[in-house]
Design a protein around this motif. Structure first.
Motif, mmCIF file in Angstrom:
data_model
loop_
_atom_site.group_PDB
_atom_site.id
_atom_site.type_symbol
_atom_site.label_atom_id
_atom_site.label_comp_id
_atom_site.label_asym_id
_atom_site.label_seq_id
_atom_site.Cartn_x
_atom_site.Cartn_y
_atom_site.Cartn_z
ATOM 1 N N UNK A 8 33.769 136.961 78.372
ATOM 2 C CA UNK A 8 32.598 137.596 78.957
ATOM 3 C C UNK A 8 31.255 136.943 79.214
ATOM 4 N N UNK A 9 30.843 136.074 78.211
ATOM 5 C CA UNK A 9 30.103 135.147 78.491
ATOM 6 C C UNK A 9 29.794 134.364 79.581
ATOM 7 N N UNK A 10 31.005 133.715 79.817
ATOM 8 C CA UNK A 10 31.283 132.545 80.596
ATOM 9 C C UNK A 10 31.203 133.313 81.960
ATOM 10 N N UNK A 11 31.601 134.550 82.377
ATOM 11 C CA UNK A 11 31.635 135.355 83.670
ATOM 12 C C UNK A 11 30.345 136.068 83.658
ATOM 13 N N UNK A 12 29.525 136.135 82.880
ATOM 14 C CA UNK A 12 28.345 137.035 83.116
ATOM 15 C C UNK A 12 27.675 136.820 84.294
ATOM 16 N N UNK A 13 27.273 135.638 84.566
ATOM 17 C CA UNK A 13 26.514 135.558 85.717
ATOM 18 C C UNK A 13 26.928 136.072 86.956
ATOM 19 N N UNK A 196 13.092 127.134 91.093
ATOM 20 C CA UNK A 196 12.321 126.878 92.365
ATOM 21 C C UNK A 196 12.871 125.569 92.511
ATOM 22 N N UNK A 197 12.321 124.691 91.639
ATOM 23 C CA UNK A 197 12.577 123.234 91.831
ATOM 24 C C UNK A 197 14.127 122.773 92.069
ATOM 25 N N UNK A 198 14.938 123.421 91.260
ATOM 26 C CA UNK A 198 16.380 123.238 91.361
ATOM 27 C C UNK A 198 16.951 123.690 92.930
ATOM 28 N N UNK A 199 16.424 124.789 93.281
ATOM 29 C CA UNK A 199 16.963 125.412 94.438
ATOM 30 C C UNK A 199 16.607 124.360 95.698
ATOM 31 N N UNK A 200 15.321 123.985 95.686
ATOM 32 C CA UNK A 200 14.609 123.001 96.484
ATOM 33 C C UNK A 200 15.482 121.599 96.507
ATOM 34 N N UNK A 201 16.028 121.233 95.448
ATOM 35 C CA UNK A 201 16.672 119.820 95.412
ATOM 36 C C UNK A 201 18.026 120.295 96.020
ATOM 37 N N UNK A 202 18.665 121.385 95.745
ATOM 38 C CA UNK A 202 19.980 121.561 96.557
ATOM 39 C C UNK A 202 20.010 121.781 97.828
ATOM 40 N N UNK A 203 18.640 122.445 98.545
ATOM 41 C CA UNK A 203 18.412 122.260 99.651
ATOM 42 C C UNK A 203 18.417 120.971 100.357
ATOM 43 N N UNK A 204 17.767 120.041 99.655
ATOM 44 C CA UNK A 204 17.765 118.628 100.093
ATOM 45 C C UNK A 204 19.340 117.916 100.244
ATOM 46 N N UNK A 205 20.185 118.539 99.384
ATOM 47 C CA UNK A 205 21.392 117.901 99.460
ATOM 48 C C UNK A 205 21.707 117.145 98.176
ATOM 49 N N UNK A 206 20.826 117.351 97.140
ATOM 50 C CA UNK A 206 21.375 116.775 95.990
ATOM 51 C C UNK A 206 22.301 117.707 95.137
ATOM 52 N N UNK A 207 23.142 117.011 94.259
ATOM 53 C CA UNK A 207 23.976 117.499 93.356
ATOM 54 C C UNK A 207 23.109 118.260 92.272
ATOM 55 N N UNK A 208 23.309 119.722 91.915
ATOM 56 C CA UNK A 208 22.547 120.396 90.929
ATOM 57 C C UNK A 208 23.100 120.804 89.766
ATOM 58 N N UNK A 209 22.641 120.528 88.605
ATOM 59 C CA UNK A 209 23.415 120.738 87.477
ATOM 60 C C UNK A 209 22.206 121.764 86.549
ATOM 61 N N UNK A 210 22.785 122.694 86.237
ATOM 62 C CA UNK A 210 22.074 123.725 85.278
ATOM 63 C C UNK A 210 22.279 123.938 83.913
ATOM 64 N N UNK A 211 21.372 123.460 82.831
ATOM 65 C CA UNK A 211 21.824 123.645 81.570
ATOM 66 C C UNK A 211 21.087 125.001 81.238
ATOM 67 N N UNK A 212 21.894 126.092 80.817
ATOM 68 C CA UNK A 212 21.280 127.523 80.885
ATOM 69 C C UNK A 212 22.049 128.323 79.779
ATOM 70 N N UNK A 213 21.649 129.272 79.354
ATOM 71 C CA UNK A 213 22.417 130.387 78.458
ATOM 72 C C UNK A 213 23.132 131.171 79.511
ATOM 73 N N UNK A 214 24.148 131.857 78.978
ATOM 74 C CA UNK A 214 25.193 132.181 79.568
ATOM 75 C C UNK A 214 24.665 133.485 80.742
ATOM 76 N N UNK A 215 23.467 134.133 80.459
ATOM 77 C CA UNK A 215 22.963 135.012 80.920
ATOM 78 C C UNK A 215 21.929 134.418 82.292
ATOM 79 N N UNK A 222 21.791 128.426 92.192
ATOM 80 C CA UNK A 222 21.308 127.105 92.749
ATOM 81 C C UNK A 222 22.069 125.974 92.212
ATOM 82 N N UNK A 223 22.979 126.134 91.360
ATOM 83 C CA UNK A 223 23.543 125.043 90.645
ATOM 84 C C UNK A 223 25.107 124.865 91.181
ATOM 85 N N UNK A 224 25.269 123.454 91.477
ATOM 86 C CA UNK A 224 26.630 123.183 91.677
ATOM 87 C C UNK A 224 27.603 123.018 90.374
ATOM 88 N N UNK A 225 27.035 122.723 89.331
ATOM 89 C CA UNK A 225 27.521 122.712 88.285
ATOM 90 C C UNK A 225 26.853 123.348 87.032
#
Length: 288
Positions: A8-13, A196-215, A222-225
């Motif tokens: 449930x936590x993994x699919x929460x988002x 917003x910063x991560x979204x901008x990075x992704x729009x520029x073509x960078x690979x984006x990684x999010x370290x966040x809680x399951x919620x 905006x995260x590729x990973x």
């Protein structure tokens, strides 16, 4: 944390807003669900019965009956595990506080260990190890974790940067390009500056990684990973009190994983840095 709660936590988002209401109720009351009808759970969560059915499918646990059965199986062995309430309460003896705090930290780390997806971790390690440039974004508690990560990666020769100022973060993000990597660290996943910063990075073509809680649904858009942390509730503060511990565990795992991608190269760079900084340490004969 049982497997069903973990799913449930993994699919929460990925859940809809109405389905998250069901998820929140189930995550807070997993032992009560096996005794409830679909109508009762719907009423408790404040949603319709079809929403409960959709939740059970979207959360990856099958139908409602499968959800009840799985939670019932997991409830029996889980009940006796916490014989002592580790939460700090008014009136607690001071001597008991360290044990309770460490126990809660261990709970958060164990939850994070179960939440961390192996494939996502491997993708993140490979992306970091081969990146031209790495940006790391975080504010508040997460800013300290971002600084820790940049220090570790700099020591092994990777080109990276982390600024606590949100304006500088977005300026850096706007200059990224394909081949670069951006890491956003936010427990809530809803911190506007980091998202917003991560979204901008992704729009520029960078690979984006999010370290966040399951919620952390917003930042995950905006995260590729996604690298998910666990949580723990406290009486005097939110679960963010222990978010830094879980985030640091993921950062350390990424650091060691990158080291193993090219051990000779990265360990050689680290050795050079260690020789340099050793001159910054007082020798025994100098202190006498």
């Amino acid at each position: 944390m049982g497997q069903t709660v973990g799913k449930i936590k993994k699919n929460y988002a990925q859940l809809r807003a109405s389905e998250r209401k069901v998820a929140d109720w189930v995550l807070c009351n997993p032992a009560r669900v096996p005794e409830m009808t679909m109508a009762q759970l719907a009423a408790a969560a404040g949603v319709s019965e079809p929403t409960v059915a959709r939740f059970a499918e979207a959360a990856g646990v099958g139908g409602f009956s499968a959800l009840k059965l799985a939670l019932a199986k997991e409830a029996a062995p889980a009940a006796p595990r916490r014989l002592l309430d580790v939460h700090v309460q008014p009136g607690d003896k001071l001597a008991t506080v360290p044990d309770k705090m460490i126990s809660m930290a261990l709970t958060a780390l164990e939850d994070t260990r179960r939440m961390l997806d192996a494939r996502s971790y491997e993708k993140a390690v490979r992306a970091l190890a081969t990146a031209r440039l790495i940006d790391i974004y975080g504010v508040g508690n997460s800013a300290a974790v971002a600084q820790d990560m940049v220090i570790k990666l700099l020591r092994i020769g990777l080109v990276c940067r982390a600024y606590p100022d949100s304006h500088l973060q977005q300026i850096c993000a706007s200059a990224l390009e394909p081949g670069d990597v951006a890491v956003g660290i936010s427990h809530s996943g809803a911190t506007r500056d980091t998202v917003d910063a991560l979204a901008m990075a992704r729009a520029r073509g960078a690979v984006t990684i999010a370290i966040t809680n399951f919620k952390g649904a917003e930042i995950l858009r905006h995260a590729d990973i996604a690298l998910l942390t666990g949580d723990v509730e406290t009486a005097f503060y939110t679960e963010t009190m222990f978010s830094r511990i879980s985030q640091l565990a993921i950062v350390d795992s990424l650091y060691m994983g990158v080291m193993l991608q090219d051990f000779e190269r990265f360990s050689g760079a680290l050795e050079g840095v260690n020789r340099m900084v050793s001159r910054k340490v007082y020798r025994e004969e100098e202190t006498q």
